[in-house]
Motif scaffolding. Structure first.
Motif, PDB file in Angstrom:
ATOM      1  N   UNK A  89      27.621  50.416  31.811  1.00 30.59           N
ATOM      2  CA  UNK A  89      28.559  51.534  31.727  1.00 30.59           C
ATOM      3  C   UNK A  89      29.280  51.669  33.065  1.00 30.59           C
ATOM      4  N   UNK A  90      30.553  52.034  33.002  1.00 25.93           N
ATOM      5  CA  UNK A  90      31.392  52.052  34.195  1.00 25.93           C
ATOM      6  C   UNK A  90      32.328  53.246  34.130  1.00 25.93           C
ATOM      7  N   UNK A  91      32.775  53.696  35.304  1.00 25.70           N
ATOM      8  CA  UNK A  91      33.540  54.931  35.424  1.00 25.70           C
ATOM      9  C   UNK A  91      34.794  54.692  36.272  1.00 25.70           C
ATOM     10  N   UNK A  92      35.721  55.652  36.295  1.00 24.06           N
ATOM     11  CA  UNK A  92      36.988  55.443  37.010  1.00 24.06           C
ATOM     12  C   UNK A  92      36.784  55.010  38.457  1.00 24.06           C
ATOM     13  N   UNK A  93      37.666  54.135  38.903  1.00 23.37           N
ATOM     14  CA  UNK A  93      37.752  53.598  40.268  1.00 23.37           C
ATOM     15  C   UNK A  93      36.659  52.590  40.598  1.00 23.37           C
ATOM     16  N   UNK A  94      35.667  52.432  39.724  1.00 22.98           N
ATOM     17  CA  UNK A  94      34.621  51.448  39.981  1.00 22.98           C
ATOM     18  C   UNK A  94      35.092  50.065  39.519  1.00 22.98           C
ATOM     19  N   UNK A  95      34.966  49.043  40.359  1.00 28.14           N
ATOM     20  CA  UNK A  95      35.429  47.717  39.947  1.00 28.14           C
ATOM     21  C   UNK A  95      34.586  47.123  38.835  1.00 28.14           C
ATOM     22  N   UNK A  96      35.257  46.663  37.774  1.00 23.35           N
ATOM     23  CA  UNK A  96      34.563  45.866  36.770  1.00 23.35           C
ATOM     24  C   UNK A  96      34.325  44.465  37.316  1.00 23.35           C
ATOM     25  N   UNK A  97      35.259  44.010  38.145  1.00 23.93           N
ATOM     26  CA  UNK A  97      35.040  42.760  38.864  1.00 23.93           C
ATOM     27  C   UNK A  97      35.940  42.724  40.092  1.00 23.93           C
ATOM     28  N   UNK A  98      35.557  41.925  41.075  1.00 23.38           N
ATOM     29  CA  UNK A  98      36.371  41.682  42.271  1.00 23.38           C
ATOM     30  C   UNK A  98      36.450  40.182  42.518  1.00 23.38           C
ATOM     31  N   UNK A  99      37.656  39.717  42.815  1.00 22.34           N
ATOM     32  CA  UNK A  99      37.914  38.306  43.085  1.00 22.34           C
ATOM     33  C   UNK A  99      38.317  38.160  44.544  1.00 22.34           C
ATOM     34  N   UNK A 100      37.620  37.295  45.264  1.00 16.98           N
ATOM     35  CA  UNK A 100      37.972  36.992  46.650  1.00 16.98           C
ATOM     36  C   UNK A 100      38.262  35.496  46.752  1.00 16.98           C
ATOM     37  N   UNK A 101      39.488  35.166  47.153  1.00 18.73           N
ATOM     38  CA  UNK A 101      39.926  33.769  47.204  1.00 18.73           C
ATOM     39  C   UNK A 101      41.222  33.704  47.993  1.00 18.73           C
ATOM     40  N   UNK A 102      41.689  32.498  48.351  1.00 17.68           N
ATOM     41  CA  UNK A 102      43.039  32.411  48.898  1.00 17.68           C
ATOM     42  C   UNK A 102      44.015  33.103  47.941  1.00 17.68           C
ATOM     43  N   UNK A 103      44.940  33.858  48.495  1.00 11.45           N
ATOM     44  CA  UNK A 103      45.789  34.699  47.654  1.00 11.45           C
ATOM     45  C   UNK A 103      46.562  33.889  46.617  1.00 11.45           C
ATOM     46  N   UNK A 104      46.859  32.644  46.914  1.00  6.97           N
ATOM     47  CA  UNK A 104      47.523  31.770  45.951  1.00  6.97           C
ATOM     48  C   UNK A 104      46.707  31.649  44.665  1.00  6.97           C
ATOM     49  N   UNK A 105      45.372  31.599  44.785  1.00  4.63           N
ATOM     50  CA  UNK A 105      44.504  31.500  43.617  1.00  4.63           C
ATOM     51  C   UNK A 105      44.299  32.867  42.960  1.00  4.63           C
ATOM     52  N   UNK A 106      43.922  33.840  43.764  1.00  7.18           N
ATOM     53  CA  UNK A 106      43.529  35.139  43.215  1.00  7.18           C
ATOM     54  C   UNK A 106      44.680  35.835  42.498  1.00  7.18           C
ATOM     55  N   UNK A 107      45.911  35.610  42.970  1.00  4.73           N
ATOM     56  CA  UNK A 107      47.073  36.274  42.387  1.00  4.73           C
ATOM     57  C   UNK A 107      47.255  35.893  40.919  1.00  4.73           C
ATOM     58  N   UNK A 108      46.941  34.642  40.578  1.00  5.38           N
ATOM     59  CA  UNK A 108      47.228  34.110  39.254  1.00  5.38           C
ATOM     60  C   UNK A 108      46.451  34.806  38.143  1.00  5.38           C
ATOM     61  N   UNK A 109      45.276  35.352  38.475  1.00  4.82           N
ATOM     62  CA  UNK A 109      44.346  35.767  37.432  1.00  4.82           C
ATOM     63  C   UNK A 109      44.640  37.135  36.827  1.00  4.82           C
ATOM     64  N   UNK A 110      45.546  37.878  37.417  1.00  5.15           N
ATOM     65  CA  UNK A 110      45.740  39.284  37.037  1.00  5.15           C
ATOM     66  C   UNK A 110      45.933  39.484  35.537  1.00  5.15           C
ATOM     67  N   UNK A 111      46.873  38.802  34.958  1.00  9.69           N
ATOM     68  CA  UNK A 111      47.256  39.067  33.572  1.00  9.69           C
ATOM     69  C   UNK A 111      46.106  38.803  32.611  1.00  9.69           C
ATOM     70  N   UNK A 112      45.480  37.643  32.732  1.00  9.84           N
ATOM     71  CA  UNK A 112      44.454  37.298  31.764  1.00  9.84           C
ATOM     72  C   UNK A 112      43.181  38.117  31.961  1.00  9.84           C
ATOM     73  N   UNK A 113      42.787  38.397  33.194  1.00  6.87           N
ATOM     74  CA  UNK A 113      41.580  39.193  33.410  1.00  6.87           C
ATOM     75  C   UNK A 113      41.749  40.604  32.868  1.00  6.87           C
ATOM     76  N   UNK A 114      42.902  41.204  33.109  1.00 10.95           N
ATOM     77  CA  UNK A 114      43.158  42.527  32.550  1.00 10.95           C
ATOM     78  C   UNK A 114      43.115  42.470  31.026  1.00 10.95           C
TER      79      UNK A 114
END
Length: 456
Positions: free
Chosen positions: A109-134
């Motif tokens: 169970x999760x509540x507002x502002x709490x991360x369901x997940x966090x991605x740490x990577x070179x920004x070139x990689x991490x930027x790509x994932x936004x649409x599909x992860x959401x």
């Protein structure tokens, strides 16, 4: 003219399941040599209507995406037609996720502002994932929560009725129907009517009959006799094609004449409470109720004395009809400065984010959840961090549990919430505190940014 055919979301297609601006920014990163390490956080700001909590779901699909993401020649050729240059296309051709992911296990169970997940990577990689992860995490979490609330409606009356997902035909596309069936099972339904979902996710499948079966025979009795002759004790007869009480009487007579203990009858229209009581006096079998059900209708049905051994929600379940979006966001919360990850945040009105990598610490008392503490990852805070390491340096380090295990986790987590937070209407807010370290970083950074960017 060439005909457009159905295009399934294959691993190849997943690479292009992103918004154009992600790739536009990625080309900019490559051409300017701007490739700092970065952390993005996936979370939601507010709970949907009447929700006291959300059940996290979709991590398994997110992991599959990160593991199998690849840009084929066909995908790169298409991007070339959209104006992307050789530098970024070469980088995409060699794309291989190299970062870290921390996430909430499915069923948490999760509540507002709490991360369901966090991605740490070179920004070139991490930027790509936004649409599909959401897309994957947001939608499945929404449906899993809806299913958990339907299970809650049943549990509050001390019964253990079957709840079957009947919604795939009303889902917003085939992929949505499959993912909804998975998420609903995780959230607490017993199974699904969709055969493809049953095969794909090893979910129990259920089915009865349609009105068309009854209408296709000369009489209702003939329809019931034919069905019982084929399916025997497993028969569930739809009794409301013409007259519900009359149909129940016919079903009982056919079962008696054939000396068969049919599994049940289904009610799909009319005053379900009153009819279920009348039918219960006629038949000696289960009563399965469908027709426009959601958690509120199930709760009201049981409160008003309706009799049922099972329910078949459809549209309301797979679309979360009363609250059809979780509005998750994927925001940059830390970026490399002078060789170290430094917290960053937005100051946009109504869209302020907590900066930096985080932990979600859950405090328990006497086996029940008492409160959460949203903290900076490196600060000492009470409770146990709910986020787990999923990827380290691009390698999967998390042993994904099976769907049944995640389903059981969702049940245990829901039952450990305060009673008021589990309410179907006007739930009590669950306490989420902000850790001292995170609060301090947030206020300091807010002041610095305001001083730099607010006009005098």
């Amino acid at each position: 003219m060439a005909r457009t055919t159905f295009a399934p979301v294959t691993d190849d297609a997943l690479a292009l399941f992103t918004d154009l601006y992600e790739l536009t920014m990625m080309q900019g990163y490559v051409e300017t040599g701007h490739t700092p390490e970065a952390t993005f956080s996936l979370f939601f700001r507010d709970l949907p209507t009447d929700r006291g909590y959300v059940v996290a779901a979709g991590l398994e699909q997110a992991v599959h995406y990160l593991e199998h993401l690849t840009f084929t020649d066909a995908a790169l050729d298409y991007l070339a037609t959209q104006g992307f240059g050789d530098a970024v296309l070469d980088a995409l051709a060699d794309f291989d996720f190299s970062g870290d992911v921390r996430a909430l296990p499915e069923g948490t169970v999760v509540f507002p502002d709490e991360p369901l997940l966090e991605v740490t990577a070179p920004i070139f990689e991490a930027q790509l994932f936004e649409t599909l992860l959401i897309n994957q995490v947001g939608f499945q979490s929404l449906v899993a929560t809806k299913a958990a609330r339907m299970r809650e409606a049943v549990d509050r009356h001390g019964d253990d009725q079957t709840i079957v997902d009947f919604g795939s035909r009303r889902a917003h596309g085939t992929d949505a129907g499959l993912k909804a069936a998975r998420a609903a099972y995780l959230g607490g339904v017993t199974g699904t009517s969709n055969v493809a979902a049953g095969r794909a996710f090893d979910i129990p499948v259920f089915g009865t009959m349609a009105h068309s079966w009854v209408q296709s025979f000369p009489t209702e009795r003939a329809a019931f006799e034919a069905f019982v002759d084929v399916y025997g004790d497993e028969s569930v007869l739809l009794v409301d094609t013409y007259d519900t009480v009359g149909g129940a009487e016919t079903a009982a007579a056919v079962a008696d004449e054939r000396d068969v203990d049919i599994r049940g009858v289904r009610l799909d229209s009319g005053d379900l409470v009153a009819l279920s009581k009348e039918v219960n006096d006629i038949v000696d079998c289960g009563i399965f109720v469908s027709s426009g059900l959601d958690e509120y209708a199930i709760a009201d049905f049981l409160t008003d004395g309706g009799v049922a051994t099972g329910f078949g929600p459809g549209t309301a379940l797979v679309t979360s009809k009363d609250a059809p979006t979780l509005d998750p966001v994927y925001k940059l919360v830390a970026v490399e400065r002078d060789g170290e990850l430094a917290p960053t945040m937005k100051l946009s009105t109504g869209k302020v984010t907590y900066p930096g990598q985080k932990s979600v610490n859950r405090v328990e008392r006497d086996g029940r959840f008492e409160r959460d503490v949203l903290a900076a990852r490196d600060e000492s805070a009470p409770g146990e961090d709910q986020l787990v390491d999923v990827f380290e340096d691009g390698d999967l380090v998390y042993d994904l549990p099976g769907l049944d295990a995640s389903r059981e986790r969702a049940r245990r987590q829901r039952e450990r919430l305060p009673e008021g937070t589990r309410a179907l209407r006007d739930p009590d807010p669950y306490p989420v505190d902000v850790g001292d370290g995170l609060a301090s970083v947030t206020e300091s950074l807010r002041a610095d940014l305001a001083a730099e960017y607010t006009p005098e």
